[in-house]
Scaffold this motif. Structure first.
Motif, mmCIF file in Angstrom:
data_model
loop_
_atom_site.group_PDB
_atom_site.id
_atom_site.type_symbol
_atom_site.label_atom_id
_atom_site.label_comp_id
_atom_site.label_asym_id
_atom_site.label_seq_id
_atom_site.Cartn_x
_atom_site.Cartn_y
_atom_site.Cartn_z
ATOM 1 N N MET A 84 0.808 -1.222 0.000
ATOM 2 C CA MET A 84 0.000 0.000 0.000
ATOM 3 C C MET A 84 0.845 1.278 0.000
ATOM 4 N N GLN A 85 2.129 1.155 0.300
ATOM 5 C CA GLN A 85 2.978 2.347 0.349
ATOM 6 C C GLN A 85 3.174 2.916 -1.049
ATOM 7 N N ARG A 86 3.383 4.197 -1.080
ATOM 8 C CA ARG A 86 3.607 4.890 -2.340
ATOM 9 C C ARG A 86 4.997 4.546 -2.865
ATOM 10 N N SER A 87 5.055 4.206 -4.109
ATOM 11 C CA SER A 87 6.333 3.900 -4.731
ATOM 12 C C SER A 87 7.064 5.201 -5.017
ATOM 13 N N GLU A 88 8.310 5.256 -4.579
ATOM 14 C CA GLU A 88 9.103 6.463 -4.812
ATOM 15 C C GLU A 88 10.005 6.304 -6.017
ATOM 16 N N SER B 35 13.843 11.434 3.912
ATOM 17 C CA SER B 35 12.416 11.724 3.827
ATOM 18 C C SER B 35 11.786 11.624 5.211
ATOM 19 N N THR C 299 6.626 8.549 7.607
ATOM 20 C CA THR C 299 5.171 8.578 7.495
ATOM 21 C C THR C 299 4.580 7.531 8.431
#
Length: 124
Positions: free
Chosen positions: A22-26, A44, A47
């Motif tokens: 579910m984490q945002r791909s960086e 960063s 979160t």
């Protein structure tokens, strides 16, 4: 007790997989790509998903170690093969040289003309 820890371990594994997916791909796998020029030196902000990932990962490692300790404590020191089938084969004493050999199996088959062995030209 072991079953409870195993179930918790499996639930942690599924939760960890879900949170990571579910984490945002960086982007920038293996350090390639990324944002600006100084992206490699900047850190960063942590979160909530990142913190949850760390908590689940630490809990997963703890349950893994706990299951290992419980399994080692329950081990009886015998081989798994001893539990599966019968007993281990008895020790066999080595035979004397030439004893117990089937010499007929070492000889070539008889020839079609009735002789004992096929004719082989000699290299003299």
């Amino acid at each position: 007790m072991e079953n409870v820890i195993l179930i918790v371990h499996l639930l942690l594994a599924l939760a960890l997989i879900g949170v990571v997916l579910m984490q945002r791909s960086e982007g920038g796998g293996l350090g390639m790509g990324g944002g600006g020029g100084g992206a490699m030196s900047q850190r960063s902000a942590a979160t909530a998903m990142g913190k949850l990932t760390w908590i689940l990962a630490i809990a997963f490692i703890i349950t893994s170690l706990t299951l290992t300790v419980i399994s080692a404590r329950n081990a009886t020191g015998t081989s798994i093969l001893d539990r599966v089938g019968g007993s281990a084969p008895a020790a066999v004493e080595p035979a004397a040289p030439g004893e117990g050999l089937d010499t007929d199996a070492l000889l070539p088959p008889p020839s079609a003309d009735g002789g004992d062995a096929p004719s082989v030209p000699r290299a003299d």
